[in-house]
Enzyme design. Sequence first.
Site, PDB file in Angstrom:
ATOM      1  N   VAL A   1     -29.833 -12.428  71.758  1.00 42.51           N
ATOM      2  CA  VAL A   1     -29.589 -13.846  72.033  1.00 42.51           C
ATOM      3  C   VAL A   1     -28.548 -13.903  73.135  1.00 42.51           C
ATOM      4  CG1 VAL A   1     -28.640 -15.998  71.148  1.00 42.51           C
ATOM      5  CG2 VAL A   1     -30.168 -14.660  69.722  1.00 42.51           C
TER       6      VAL A   1
ATOM      7  N   PRO B   1     -32.360  -7.732  68.071  1.00 45.76           N
ATOM      8  CA  PRO B   1     -32.799  -9.071  68.493  1.00 45.76           C
ATOM      9  C   PRO B   1     -31.736  -9.712  69.385  1.00 45.76           C
ATOM     10  CG  PRO B   1     -32.126  -9.085  66.187  1.00 45.76           C
ATOM     11  CD  PRO B   1     -32.104  -7.653  66.626  1.00 45.76           C
TER      12      PRO B   1
ATOM     13  N   ASP C   1     -26.282  -8.903  69.677  1.00 47.09           N
ATOM     14  CA  ASP C   1     -27.233  -8.437  68.668  1.00 47.09           C
ATOM     15  C   ASP C   1     -27.135  -9.429  67.509  1.00 47.09           C
ATOM     16  OD1 ASP C   1     -28.632  -7.232  66.631  1.00 47.09           O
ATOM     17  OD2 ASP C   1     -27.830  -5.221  67.003  1.00 47.09           O
ATOM     18  N   HIS C   2     -28.179 -10.252  67.342  1.00 47.75           N
ATOM     19  CA  HIS C   2     -28.108 -11.345  66.376  1.00 47.75           C
ATOM     20  C   HIS C   2     -28.114 -10.851  64.930  1.00 47.75           C
ATOM     21  CE1 HIS C   2     -27.858 -15.416  65.361  1.00 47.75           C
ATOM     22  NE2 HIS C   2     -28.751 -15.935  66.181  1.00 47.75           N
ATOM     23  N   ARG C   3     -28.382  -9.566  64.714  1.00 46.94           N
ATOM     24  CA  ARG C   3     -28.273  -9.019  63.368  1.00 46.94           C
ATOM     25  C   ARG C   3     -26.820  -8.936  62.929  1.00 46.94           C
ATOM     26  NH1 ARG C   3     -31.115  -3.361  64.087  1.00 46.94           N
ATOM     27  NH2 ARG C   3     -29.590  -3.415  65.780  1.00 46.94           N
TER      28      ARG C   3
END
Length: 551
Positions: free
Chosen positions: A334, A332, A522-524
């Site tokens: 951002v 994901p 990587d927003h994880r």
Amino acid sequence: MPVKEFKLPDVGEGVAEGELVTWLVEPGDRVEEDQPVAEVETDKALVEVPSRYDGVVEELFVAEGEMVPVGDVIISFRVDEDGEATASGAGDDTAAADAAEPADDADDISAATEEPQTPSGRTFAPPSVRRLARELGVDIAAVDGSGPGGRIDEGDVRAHAESGGATDSSSGDDAGSDADGPKPVDIGSSDRKSAVSKRGESDHTEGSSASGVEPAGRETTLATPATRKVARELGIDIDDVPTDEMREGEPFVDEAAVRVYAERDTEATVVETAGSEPASTPKSVSTSDASVSAPASVADTDAPDAVEETVPYRGVRRTIGKQMERSKFTAPHVTHHDTAEVDALVEAREQLKPKAEANGVKLTYMPFVMKAIVAGLKEHPYLNSELREDDEEIALKREYNLGIAVATDAGLMVPVVKHVDEKGLFELAEEVNDLAARARDRKIKPAEMKGGTFTITNFGAIGGEYATPIINYPETAILGLGAIEERPVVRDRSDVDEGFLDDEAGTTVVPAPTLPLSLSIDHRVVDGAVAARFANTVMEHLENPLLLLNE
């Protein structure tokens, strides 16, 4: 005088096939061992394929632009019992004389029967020069070489072309042919010595009846691009082709399985009516019969007024696409945007440029940015990491290997500069320039594009300002650089001599060089606050270049 066949070797790490982009030789050319004979593009890079023999080219088995599986024969050479070159079709005395004649170096090629003889009886020109001659329409045998022993270089070819010596392909009996290009390969000829394997018919046993074939209906199937192309031509959904073969835990289908399935499917569904045209085109349509049975819309694509052009989606372009797809649909994304005021950086670079030039180095802003990024990664290590989903762990990297995205004719390539924290500005500048140049020339090695921990993409080089870069998966972050340009900035009035004053705030607006930054994460793994703090650290080091001395 035996004929030796040469198979396409594994030109990369585990590469199963490649596209033969350009032949560097033609029938009748004499080649030496390790001399490049063809350029092949894989899904990793463009590589030159060297000859394994000293000999004369006997036959080319593959057309330019054709996909070739590793292990298929692509070319044959005629050699004598001693391994010396013997021209096909020449008398024994002539062949022996030619074989005994020394070559200038390993790149020399001489046409034994195809080209007019130079005073020495040979035409000396490396493959790159012959390719240029073909592009310019120049008969290489008619060019006077200025090098040692009459060797022809690119300058000789260009001078010959400018003097009006280009071949007029529109006149004479040979109109439309290339005097120095490879002879056309008759792929459909029944009597040519084709060694391209026809996999399939004899390798499969009849495991079911010729009718009632049940589609497999899988969601995913592994297959080579050549196999998928055959499936499209035959109107077959490759996920429907039955197979028992597995690779990497996924069903694998080869061309033979596709053809067998197409034949059975056709027998089960197509009923031929004697004396009448079929109501619709059968699925199994041979490409050689396209002029007879292909629908009108297919034939129309070859018309002069066709409204579109198709380009093969393979090689490096396909690899880039798959990598981008995997990254975008896995991590994901951002993107955090910011702008650094880089007056001091511009000044520092101007002061260092003369010293860099004295050392033969072109100093750009990239090494400064790389050092600033390392400072940020040391303070915020989660941006220098990899999420290993299967192991449910985040690997924090202790090396600082920065990938530099380079735009090439084939697409975006990302060579990696290793151990950036251990190198100085000039050393980084020299390495980046070298890697970028070889990437654009398609000379970069696959190993030089591996091992990155963080990537930089400089879209500002073509005038961009902000973007949303896609992470180079499985990395965790990528930084995009906009163009360094003068933009309006707000400064304290006491720090500047002039500007647009704001008496109440005590500030003024002045033009100053700024660097736009676009950081995708990587927003994880990384939160927005961590990304902002990382960007602040990078900007701090760019706005105060003396801090880079600690990196």
